[in-house]
Design an enzyme around this catalytic site. Structure first.
Site, short mmCIF file in Angstrom:
data_model
loop_
_atom_site.label_atom_id
_atom_site.label_comp_id
_atom_site.label_asym_id
_atom_site.label_seq_id
_atom_site.Cartn_x
_atom_site.Cartn_y
_atom_site.Cartn_z
N PRO A 146 0.83 -1.20 0.00
CA PRO A 146 0.00 0.00 0.00
C PRO A 146 0.87 1.25 0.00
O PRO A 146 1.80 1.38 0.80
CB PRO A 146 -0.78 -0.12 1.31
CG PRO A 146 0.11 -0.93 2.21
CD PRO A 146 0.84 -1.88 1.31
N TYR A 202 -5.20 1.76 8.96
CA TYR A 202 -4.61 2.62 9.98
C TYR A 202 -5.63 2.74 11.10
O TYR A 202 -6.78 3.13 10.87
CB TYR A 202 -4.30 4.01 9.40
CG TYR A 202 -2.99 4.09 8.67
CD1 TYR A 202 -1.80 3.95 9.36
CD2 TYR A 202 -2.95 4.31 7.29
CE1 TYR A 202 -0.59 4.02 8.70
CE2 TYR A 202 -1.74 4.38 6.61
CZ TYR A 202 -0.56 4.23 7.33
OH TYR A 202 0.62 4.30 6.66
N ARG A 251 10.86 5.42 5.78
CA ARG A 251 10.16 6.70 5.82
C ARG A 251 9.79 7.14 7.23
O ARG A 251 9.28 8.25 7.41
CB ARG A 251 8.88 6.62 4.98
CG ARG A 251 9.14 6.46 3.51
CD ARG A 251 7.91 5.96 2.75
NE ARG A 251 6.73 6.77 2.94
CZ ARG A 251 6.50 7.93 2.34
NH1 ARG A 251 7.42 8.43 1.52
NH2 ARG A 251 5.38 8.59 2.55
N ASP A 306 8.82 -6.39 3.61
CA ASP A 306 8.53 -5.14 2.93
C ASP A 306 9.70 -4.20 3.18
O ASP A 306 10.31 -4.25 4.23
CB ASP A 306 7.23 -4.55 3.49
CG ASP A 306 6.98 -3.13 3.03
OD1 ASP A 306 6.44 -2.96 1.92
OD2 ASP A 306 7.32 -2.18 3.77
N HIS A 323 8.81 0.63 6.80
CA HIS A 323 8.03 1.61 6.04
C HIS A 323 8.87 2.24 4.92
O HIS A 323 8.75 3.44 4.63
CB HIS A 323 7.48 2.70 6.97
CG HIS A 323 6.14 3.23 6.57
ND1 HIS A 323 4.96 2.71 7.04
CD2 HIS A 323 5.77 4.22 5.72
CE1 HIS A 323 3.94 3.36 6.52
NE2 HIS A 323 4.39 4.28 5.70
N GLY A 349 0.14 5.43 -0.07
CA GLY A 349 -0.91 6.43 -0.02
C GLY A 349 -0.69 7.59 -0.98
O GLY A 349 0.40 7.78 -1.53
N GLN A 386 -5.29 -2.43 3.86
CA GLN A 386 -4.46 -1.85 4.91
C GLN A 386 -5.33 -1.00 5.84
O GLN A 386 -6.13 -0.19 5.39
CB GLN A 386 -3.38 -0.97 4.29
CG GLN A 386 -2.53 -0.24 5.33
CD GLN A 386 -1.86 1.01 4.78
OE1 GLN A 386 -2.41 1.67 3.90
NE2 GLN A 386 -0.68 1.33 5.27
N ARG A 395 13.61 -4.45 -4.79
CA ARG A 395 13.67 -3.77 -6.08
C ARG A 395 13.66 -4.73 -7.26
O ARG A 395 13.22 -4.38 -8.35
CB ARG A 395 14.95 -2.90 -6.17
CG ARG A 395 14.98 -1.72 -5.20
CD ARG A 395 13.92 -0.71 -5.54
NE ARG A 395 13.88 0.42 -4.61
CZ ARG A 395 13.13 0.47 -3.52
NH1 ARG A 395 12.34 -0.57 -3.22
NH2 ARG A 395 13.13 1.52 -2.73
#
Length: 426
Positions: free
Chosen positions: A102, A155, A324, A352, A321, A104, A153, A356
């Site tokens: 996912p 949140y 990030r 995750d 993440h 965003g 997903q 690449r």
């Protein structure tokens, strides 16, 4: 009996045959050129959001360095002519051990991004984890999957009825699993976005799951009707962005510029989208609130992995993440090795962050992953060629995985093990 042509040779054959007619792939087949060309297509704000990381970007570098610390050892004269890339994860059958992660606010890259990604995933035959921060309602994105399995997903909002509403909608539109993202209860320090003053959600991008949700809209309307002495500043540009979304939403909510509700929707989202107080006891309540398999995403420590299993989850997505959230964090691949060693062979672990290429997937599977999630590369494909760009990126990764298995004498995913790798020399 003629051997079945695997996805590696099949993809090569298509590219080379088209090459004899003077045609080259619209999406590069190597990760570096894919990234370079996608950057040229994206706006500054889109590139900052998609490609940027936390702090100085150390965690993103760690993700790649972790793969560089392993070497694949090819094997010869093994006599294996066919490979089986299929598997099953959390009850979902996979033609290859790959799902689309996912991401965003994809509308920064291309309008109707979630629908394009879903169409590309369906064309390539891989599941897509629908983003809670998508730019199209989940029902519309689910329809674009055209029967290909998908997950949703979640949140975890500060509003518990909204959590139940989102989960119920995911069940109703056919999701095969719920993926609770744990590592973004607050946004990490992201200088690329901060230097541009760019947060897509404050501009109404990436909140379509909310503005299409009856519980959220109830909260937004209540807020709009309540006088506030110091309202959050939301620009006219943000309201215009919200209005442009009217085609994707039933009714006329976004069509009245003078209405305070678009502003209230953004403010409501910024207040409640994720819950910093989420803990294991609250997470464990989800098991009684859905019959779907539950996975948690963002786990990096073996103790957290154990706690997740005790809370009743069906799988763990080892992830930082994409670098990030926390700068100078452990690489996801290194965390995978530690967690697999601590938990043993039985629990379902996905990787995750940092994937690449097909060779990367091979390494991750050999080190204990049951499957991998592909993030930024499919967004780069989206930037270059929409749904077909997503399809090509996926097919290139699966093709390289198949060829790597062929050249190491690996007939099936169950045959992958650390014995096919060796640590890189110091």
């Amino acid at each position: 009996m003629t051997a079945r042509i695997g996805p590696g040779r099949l993809r090569q054959g298509i590219v080379y045959r088209e090459g004899t007619l003077g045609s080259r792939p619209s999406v590069p087949t190597d990760a570096a050129e894919l990234e370079r060309r996608a950057r040229r297509r994206m706006s500054r704000a889109a590139w900052a959001y998609v490609a940027g990381g936390a702090g100085e970007g150390a965690t993103m570098r760690h993700n790649r360095e972790a793969f560089d610390r392993w070497r694949i050892v090819p094997r010869m004269a093994h006599g294996i002519v066919e490979r089986d890339l299929s598997t099953e994860v959390a009850g979902t059958p996979l033609r290859a051990p790959l799902l689309l992660a996912p991401v965003g606010a994809g509308a920064l890259v291309r309008r109707d991004s979630d629908v394009h990604i879903a169409q590309g995933a369906a064309a390539a035959g891989v599941p897509y984890v629908l983003s809670n921060q998508g730019c199209s309602p989940m029902e519309r994105t689910a329809a674009a999957m055209a029967g290909t399995p998908f997950w949703f997903q979640l949140y975890w909002s500060t509003d518990e009825p909204l959590v139940d509403s989102l989960v119920g909608r995911a069940e109703a539109c056919g999701a095969r699993a719920i993926v609770v993202t744990l590592d973004t209860t607050l946004l990490g320090w992201r200088p690329q976005d901060l230097n541009l003053g760019s947060l897509p959600f404050a501009r109404g991008q990436g909140i379509a799951q909310y503005t299409s949700d009856p519980r959220f809209m109830q909260l937004a309307r209540e807020r709009a009707a309540t006088p506030r002495t110091a309202p959050t500043r939301v620009t006219l540009g943000a309201i215009r962005t919200l209005l442009s979304m009217s085609r994707e939403h039933p009714g006329g909510f976004w069509r009245n510029l003078r209405s305070p509700e678009p502003r209230a929707a953004v403010e409501t989202f910024l207040d409640i989208y994720s819950n910093p107080g989420l803990d294991w006891s609250r997470l464990s309540t989800l098991r009684a609130r859905t019959a779907l398999p539950i996975l948690v995403k963002g786990v990096l420590h073996p103790d957290d992995a154990r706690r997740a299993l005790e809370a009743g989850v069906d799988g763990i997505i080892v992830s930082n993440h994409g670098g990030r959230q926390v700068d100078n964090a452990i690489a996801s691949l290194d965390a995978l090795v530690s967690i697999r060693a601590a938990l043993g062979p039985s629990p379902t672990l996905l990787l995750d962050s940092g994937i690449r290429t097909g060779a990367d997937v091979f390494v991750a599977l050999a080190l204990g992953a049951n499957a991998c999630l592909l993030g930024r590369p499919h967004i780069y494909g989206l930037a270059l060629a929409g749904a077909d760009g997503v399809r090509q990126v996926v097919e290139n990764v699966v093709a390289e995985l198949d060829l790597t298995m062929a050249l190491t004498g690996t007939a099936s995913l169950s045959s992958l093990s650390p014995s096919l790798l060796t640590p890189a020399p110091h």
